[in-house]
Scaffold this motif. Structure first.
Motif, PDB file in Angstrom:
ATOM      1  N   ASP A 125      -3.435  -2.859   0.574  1.00 25.46           N
ATOM      2  CA  ASP A 125      -4.472  -3.955   1.494  1.00 25.46           C
ATOM      3  C   ASP A 125      -5.846  -3.337   1.963  1.00 25.46           C
ATOM      4  O   ASP A 125      -5.728  -2.285   2.076  1.00 25.46           O
ATOM      5  N   VAL A 126      -6.757  -4.554   1.947  1.00 27.40           N
ATOM      6  CA  VAL A 126      -7.900  -3.937   2.857  1.00 27.40           C
ATOM      7  C   VAL A 126      -8.090  -4.775   4.313  1.00 27.40           C
ATOM      8  O   VAL A 126      -7.559  -5.611   4.248  1.00 27.40           O
ATOM      9  N   VAL A 127      -7.632  -4.025   5.313  1.00 28.01           N
ATOM     10  CA  VAL A 127      -7.761  -4.928   6.311  1.00 28.01           C
ATOM     11  C   VAL A 127      -9.092  -4.604   7.134  1.00 28.01           C
ATOM     12  O   VAL A 127      -9.870  -2.894   7.756  1.00 28.01           O
ATOM     13  N   ILE A 128     -10.011  -5.499   7.577  1.00 21.99           N
ATOM     14  CA  ILE A 128     -10.855  -5.570   8.459  1.00 21.99           C
ATOM     15  C   ILE A 128     -10.799  -6.579   9.943  1.00 21.99           C
ATOM     16  O   ILE A 128     -10.891  -7.635   9.284  1.00 21.99           O
ATOM     17  N   TYR A 185       0.177 -10.134  -6.346  1.00 23.34           N
ATOM     18  CA  TYR A 185      -1.655  -9.875  -6.666  1.00 23.34           C
ATOM     19  C   TYR A 185      -1.834  -8.707  -6.253  1.00 23.34           C
ATOM     20  O   TYR A 185      -0.961  -8.121  -6.667  1.00 23.34           O
ATOM     21  N   GLN A 186      -3.151  -8.206  -6.845  1.00 19.64           N
ATOM     22  CA  GLN A 186      -3.181  -6.825  -6.977  1.00 19.64           C
ATOM     23  C   GLN A 186      -4.171  -6.587  -5.766  1.00 19.64           C
ATOM     24  O   GLN A 186      -3.446  -5.312  -5.361  1.00 19.64           O
ATOM     25  N   LEU A 187      -4.776  -7.175  -4.502  1.00 17.32           N
ATOM     26  CA  LEU A 187      -5.127  -6.277  -3.606  1.00 17.32           C
ATOM     27  C   LEU A 187      -5.061  -7.659  -2.831  1.00 17.32           C
ATOM     28  O   LEU A 187      -5.055  -8.985  -3.259  1.00 17.32           O
ATOM     29  N   GLY A 188      -4.828  -7.232  -1.182  1.00 23.62           N
ATOM     30  CA  GLY A 188      -4.740  -7.824   0.005  1.00 23.62           C
ATOM     31  C   GLY A 188      -5.824  -7.571   0.848  1.00 23.62           C
ATOM     32  O   GLY A 188      -6.759  -6.438   0.865  1.00 23.62           O
ATOM     33  N   PHE A 189      -6.883  -8.706   1.261  1.00 28.62           N
ATOM     34  CA  PHE A 189      -8.130  -9.005   1.350  1.00 28.62           C
ATOM     35  C   PHE A 189      -8.164  -9.312   3.054  1.00 28.62           C
ATOM     36  O   PHE A 189      -7.987 -10.760   3.354  1.00 28.62           O
ATOM     37  N   MET A 201     -12.194  -0.770   9.733  1.00 31.10           N
ATOM     38  CA  MET A 201     -11.636  -1.346   7.831  1.00 31.10           C
ATOM     39  C   MET A 201     -10.932  -0.257   7.954  1.00 31.10           C
ATOM     40  O   MET A 201     -10.926   0.926   8.067  1.00 31.10           O
ATOM     41  N   LYS A 202      -9.625  -0.423   7.370  1.00 29.54           N
ATOM     42  CA  LYS A 202      -8.333   0.547   6.807  1.00 29.54           C
ATOM     43  C   LYS A 202      -7.456   0.297   5.745  1.00 29.54           C
ATOM     44  O   LYS A 202      -8.044  -1.313   5.786  1.00 29.54           O
ATOM     45  N   PHE A 203      -7.832   0.807   5.070  1.00 35.02           N
ATOM     46  CA  PHE A 203      -7.206   0.811   3.896  1.00 35.02           C
ATOM     47  C   PHE A 203      -6.094   1.155   3.264  1.00 35.02           C
ATOM     48  O   PHE A 203      -4.640   0.212   3.392  1.00 35.02           O
ATOM     49  N   SER A 204      -4.976   1.748   3.881  1.00 36.02           N
ATOM     50  CA  SER A 204      -4.308   2.953   3.766  1.00 36.02           C
ATOM     51  C   SER A 204      -3.435   3.105   5.080  1.00 36.02           C
ATOM     52  O   SER A 204      -4.153   4.106   6.216  1.00 36.02           O
TER      53      SER A 204
END
Length: 323
Positions: A125-128, A185-189, A201-204
């Motif tokens: 997950d990428v959360v912005i 899915y491969q990636l969450g945005f 932004m946070k990824f982990s």
């Protein structure tokens, strides 16, 4: 002459030496029980010690099975916690409950595993967080480019610190007409419109400190495209990104004019700012010009470059947000 004289109890004369074999070797003597058990008794005792009670074996096996199940449950819970945690917003659980239809991934997940590390049981997950008063156009362009390479689960949310968000920003990722189960899915945005001074932004979610600044987040997202550059090219790209953010976008009019002259000179030699292919430098610089509203007064080579960018679908989609 001694004051007291005691008669020896062993019956020997004074001055005589007691032989060593007659001296005691211990204070108390105890009868040896093993010698009276009869022949073969010691081997029988060893056999009894070697034998294990079947009930103890069953208990040990049961304990190992319970520990194994506990480890599996812990791994599953860790995966679920990463799927539902976000830095700021509590999402409705119904948003991640999808149908059962299976659709194969359009790109190999090995690329993301190499870039971000393998993490079983959880969607990356990428959360912005971004302020709707100044939309981060470069991140929206990069989102479109990532969608061309990976199967991405996109979502837009509004934080309680923001009273209202324009409709076009709420739909900046378009409509996902047919959503699949989250694990396919491969990636969450996820983009959260929030009252923040600069994009975060946070990824982990559990271990990573927030990355701040549109330029830094853009660097991270662009790296997911997997493009490799040598040291000189990578340095030039970083230099243009910093120039676009701190001078072209946030600098004085004198600084902006100097950047435009440098861009015009560079674009007179090559099609893009760094080399003959689109890089992060072009994305960030284009977005900075759009946000400053100075695209109509740029030199000729920069104007031609702007049109080349806008002919690409990701740039065209981001441009609609400014209308």
């Amino acid at each position: 002459m001694p004051m007291y004289q005691v008669r020896p109890v062993h019956g020997r004369q004074p001055g005589s030496v007691v032989p060593p074999e007659h001296l005691p070797t211990c204070m108390y003597r105890v009868r040896n029980l093993h010698r009276q058990a009869g022949p073969g008794s010691s081997s029988t005792a060893r056999q009894q010690q070697d034998e294990v009670d079947p009930s103890l074996q069953a208990l040990e096996s049961r304990q190992e099975e319970i520990l194994k199940r506990l480890y599996e449950l812990k791994a599953a819970v860790d995966g679920l916690s990463k799927m539902i945690q976000t830095p700021d917003a509590d999402f409705d659980a119904t948003n991640i409950i999808q149908g059962d239809e299976h659709v194969p991934l359009t790109a190999s997940a090995a690329d993301l595993d190499n870039l971000l590390g393998k993490d079983y049981g959880a969607l990356k997950d990428v959360v912005i967080n971004a302020n709707p008063s100044l939309p981060p156009l470069s991140l929206l362009v990069l989102h479109s480019l990532l969608c061309e390479r990976y199967k991405i689960l996109s979502a837009v949310h509004t934080h309680s610190s923001v009273k209202s968000v324009p409709e076009n920003l709420l739909k900046c990722f378009g409509e996902q007409m047919k959503k699949q189960p989250r694990h396919e899915y491969q990636l969450g945005f996820t983009l959260i419109w929030k009252d923040v001074p600069k994009p975060q932004m946070k990824f982990s979610i559990q271990t990573m400190c927030p990355i701040e600044g549109e330029g830094n987040i853009a660097r991270f997202l662009f790296s997911l495209l997997g493009q490799k550059h040598n040291a000189v090219t990578a340095t030039l790209i970083d230099s243009w990104v910093d120039t676009a953010i701190f001078q072209l976008k946030e600098g004085s009019s004198k600084e902006k004019a100097a950047v435009l002259r440098a861009m015009n000179a560079t674009l007179g030699k090559t099609s893009w700012l760094v080399g003959n292919e689109l890089t992060l430098a072009d994305i960030v610089a284009w977005c900075a010009l759009q946000q400053t509203g100075s695209t109509n007064t740029v030199p000729a080579n920069v104007q031609k470059w702007l049109k080349s960018c806008e002919n690409l679908a990701p740039f065209n989609s981001a441009l609609k947000l400014l209308k």
